[in-house]
Structures are given as structure tokens and as C-alpha cells.
Design a protein around this motif. Sequence first.
Motif, PDB file in Angstrom:
ATOM      1  N   SER A  44       0.882  -1.079  -0.099  1.00 41.32           N
ATOM      2  CA  SER A  44      -0.032   0.124   0.037  1.00 41.32           C
ATOM      3  C   SER A  44       0.821   1.207   0.016  1.00 41.32           C
ATOM      4  CB  SER A  44      -1.100   0.088   1.112  1.00 41.32           C
ATOM      5  OG  SER A  44      -0.455   0.365   2.346  1.00 41.32           O
ATOM      6  N   GLY A  45       2.129   1.167   0.269  1.00 46.90           N
ATOM      7  CA  GLY A  45       2.916   2.292   0.297  1.00 46.90           C
ATOM      8  C   GLY A  45       3.279   3.134   1.671  1.00 46.90           C
ATOM      9  N   ALA A  46       2.482   2.270   2.743  1.00 46.86           N
ATOM     10  CA  ALA A  46       2.776   2.886   4.076  1.00 46.86           C
ATOM     11  C   ALA A  46       3.917   2.755   4.676  1.00 46.86           C
ATOM     12  CB  ALA A  46       1.515   2.162   4.949  1.00 46.86           C
ATOM     13  N   ILE A  47       4.705   1.526   4.285  1.00 50.91           N
ATOM     14  CA  ILE A  47       6.064   1.076   4.632  1.00 50.91           C
ATOM     15  C   ILE A  47       6.986   0.942   3.338  1.00 50.91           C
ATOM     16  CG2 ILE A  47       7.419  -0.462   5.970  1.00 50.91           C
ATOM     17  CD1 ILE A  47       5.215  -0.860   7.723  1.00 50.91           C
ATOM     18  N   SER A  48       8.039   1.501   3.476  1.00 52.67           N
ATOM     19  CA  SER A  48       8.900   1.169   2.017  1.00 52.67           C
ATOM     20  C   SER A  48       9.636  -0.117   2.125  1.00 52.67           C
ATOM     21  CB  SER A  48       9.972   2.272   2.400  1.00 52.67           C
ATOM     22  OG  SER A  48      11.035   1.874   3.273  1.00 52.67           O
ATOM     23  N   SER A  49       9.727  -0.584   1.010  1.00 53.63           N
ATOM     24  CA  SER A  49      10.325  -1.770   0.828  1.00 53.63           C
ATOM     25  C   SER A  49      11.874  -1.794   1.594  1.00 53.63           C
ATOM     26  CB  SER A  49      10.419  -2.287  -0.552  1.00 53.63           C
ATOM     27  OG  SER A  49      11.322  -1.242  -1.326  1.00 53.63           O
ATOM     28  N   SER A  50      12.436  -0.839   1.691  1.00 50.51           N
ATOM     29  CA  SER A  50      13.716  -0.804   2.237  1.00 50.51           C
ATOM     30  C   SER A  50      13.605  -1.079   3.631  1.00 50.51           C
ATOM     31  CB  SER A  50      14.682   0.493   1.990  1.00 50.51           C
ATOM     32  OG  SER A  50      13.930   1.506   2.612  1.00 50.51           O
ATOM     33  N   ASP A  51      12.631  -0.624   4.409  1.00 53.04           N
ATOM     34  CA  ASP A  51      12.476  -0.874   5.575  1.00 53.04           C
ATOM     35  C   ASP A  51      11.652  -2.314   5.952  1.00 53.04           C
ATOM     36  OD1 ASP A  51      13.145   1.596   6.608  1.00 53.04           O
ATOM     37  OD2 ASP A  51      11.129   2.417   6.296  1.00 53.04           O
ATOM     38  N   GLN A  52      11.166  -2.910   4.926  1.00 52.26           N
ATOM     39  CA  GLN A  52      10.545  -4.138   5.114  1.00 52.26           C
ATOM     40  C   GLN A  52      11.578  -5.250   5.880  1.00 52.26           C
ATOM     41  OE1 GLN A  52       9.023  -5.981   1.617  1.00 52.26           O
ATOM     42  NE2 GLN A  52       7.856  -7.390   2.577  1.00 52.26           N
ATOM     43  N   SER A  53      12.533  -5.373   5.242  1.00 54.81           N
ATOM     44  CA  SER A  53      13.786  -6.229   5.476  1.00 54.81           C
ATOM     45  C   SER A  53      13.966  -6.143   7.130  1.00 54.81           C
ATOM     46  CB  SER A  53      15.026  -6.055   4.820  1.00 54.81           C
ATOM     47  OG  SER A  53      15.954  -7.177   5.128  1.00 54.81           O
ATOM     48  N   ALA A  54      14.017  -5.033   7.743  1.00 48.32           N
ATOM     49  CA  ALA A  54      14.541  -4.685   9.118  1.00 48.32           C
ATOM     50  C   ALA A  54      13.213  -5.168   9.886  1.00 48.32           C
ATOM     51  CB  ALA A  54      14.663  -3.160   9.195  1.00 48.32           C
ATOM     52  N   LEU A  55      12.114  -4.731   9.397  1.00 49.19           N
ATOM     53  CA  LEU A  55      10.802  -4.929  10.142  1.00 49.19           C
ATOM     54  C   LEU A  55      10.439  -6.509  10.324  1.00 49.19           C
ATOM     55  CD1 LEU A  55       8.658  -2.063   9.121  1.00 49.19           C
ATOM     56  CD2 LEU A  55       9.463  -2.288  11.203  1.00 49.19           C
ATOM     57  N   SER A  56      10.717  -7.216   9.042  1.00 49.30           N
ATOM     58  CA  SER A  56      10.657  -8.759   8.874  1.00 49.30           C
ATOM     59  C   SER A  56      11.507  -9.424   9.917  1.00 49.30           C
ATOM     60  CB  SER A  56      10.656  -9.037   7.562  1.00 49.30           C
ATOM     61  OG  SER A  56      10.480 -10.331   7.537  1.00 49.30           O
ATOM     62  N   SER A  57      12.573  -8.899   9.939  1.00 50.57           N
ATOM     63  CA  SER A  57      13.745  -9.408  10.846  1.00 50.57           C
ATOM     64  C   SER A  57      13.525  -9.233  12.027  1.00 50.57           C
ATOM     65  CB  SER A  57      15.155  -8.726  10.426  1.00 50.57           C
ATOM     66  OG  SER A  57      16.188  -9.372  11.166  1.00 50.57           O
ATOM     67  N   ALA A  58      12.939  -8.191  12.283  1.00 52.61           N
ATOM     68  CA  ALA A  58      12.532  -7.944  13.984  1.00 52.61           C
ATOM     69  C   ALA A  58      11.533  -8.759  14.429  1.00 52.61           C
ATOM     70  CB  ALA A  58      12.047  -6.506  14.012  1.00 52.61           C
ATOM     71  N   GLN A  59      10.476  -8.915  13.259  1.00 54.64           N
ATOM     72  CA  GLN A  59       9.407  -9.945  13.688  1.00 54.64           C
ATOM     73  C   GLN A  59       9.827 -11.552  14.094  1.00 54.64           C
ATOM     74  OE1 GLN A  59       7.127  -9.454   9.869  1.00 54.64           O
ATOM     75  NE2 GLN A  59       5.563  -8.048  11.280  1.00 54.64           N
ATOM     76  N   THR A  60      10.795 -11.777  12.996  1.00 55.80           N
ATOM     77  CA  THR A  60      11.279 -13.239  13.453  1.00 55.80           C
ATOM     78  C   THR A  60      12.038 -13.230  14.818  1.00 55.80           C
ATOM     79  OG1 THR A  60      11.484 -13.264  10.985  1.00 55.80           O
ATOM     80  CG2 THR A  60      12.751 -14.928  12.183  1.00 55.80           C
ATOM     81  N   ASP A  61      12.870 -12.076  14.928  1.00 55.43           N
ATOM     82  CA  ASP A  61      13.549 -12.200  16.233  1.00 55.43           C
ATOM     83  C   ASP A  61      12.747 -12.251  17.517  1.00 55.43           C
ATOM     84  OD1 ASP A  61      15.918 -12.254  14.886  1.00 55.43           O
ATOM     85  OD2 ASP A  61      16.443 -10.149  15.263  1.00 55.43           O
ATOM     86  N   ILE A  62      11.774 -11.559  17.431  1.00 57.92           N
ATOM     87  CA  ILE A  62      10.640 -11.448  18.541  1.00 57.92           C
ATOM     88  C   ILE A  62       9.999 -12.828  18.525  1.00 57.92           C
ATOM     89  CG2 ILE A  62       8.495 -10.616  19.359  1.00 57.92           C
ATOM     90  CD1 ILE A  62       9.477  -7.747  18.062  1.00 57.92           C
TER      91      ILE A  62
END
Length: 78
Positions: A44-62
Motif C-alpha cells: 500500500s506504500g505505508a512502509i517502504s520496501s527498504s524498511d521491510q527487511s528490517a521489520l521482517s527480521s525484527a518480527q522473526t527475532d521476536i
Amino acid sequence: MLKNINLTVSLDFKSLCSVSSLGGSSYQPPLQLLQAELQSEVNSGAISSSDQSALSSAQTDINSALRGGGSGGSTGSL
């Protein structure tokens, strides 16, 4: 360029724990639901694809930490 990212996730506990009467084929683990929501926000464009990797990694770590697996190796903070 660093920027703060606020990601609010609203999950219904009942929907996370419910199992379909058709053998549970519709059940998705919470991590998969969060990753699907993240992808939706990127699409939807609310989050940039460049931030997606960091957020996905954080979700996996949590998820790993909550399951008792410790940290996935990420350090630092957003």
C-alpha cells in the motif's frame, strides 16, 4: 537517512487461536499473519520496501525469543 517507524499491529486473540472445523487448514501462525500484514503495508506504500527487511527480521527475532530460541542475532535499535 534514519527515520522512526511506528508499526501498530492489532491482532484478535480469538482469531489467532481458532481452528477451523475443516481440520485446521485455515490456521496461520501469528508470525505468518504479521508478515502478511507487513507485506500489505509495503504494497500500500505505508512502509517502504527498504524498511521491510528490517521489520521482517525484527518480527522473526521476536517470534524466536517468545518461543525460547533467543535472539536471531540482530543488535541495535530502530
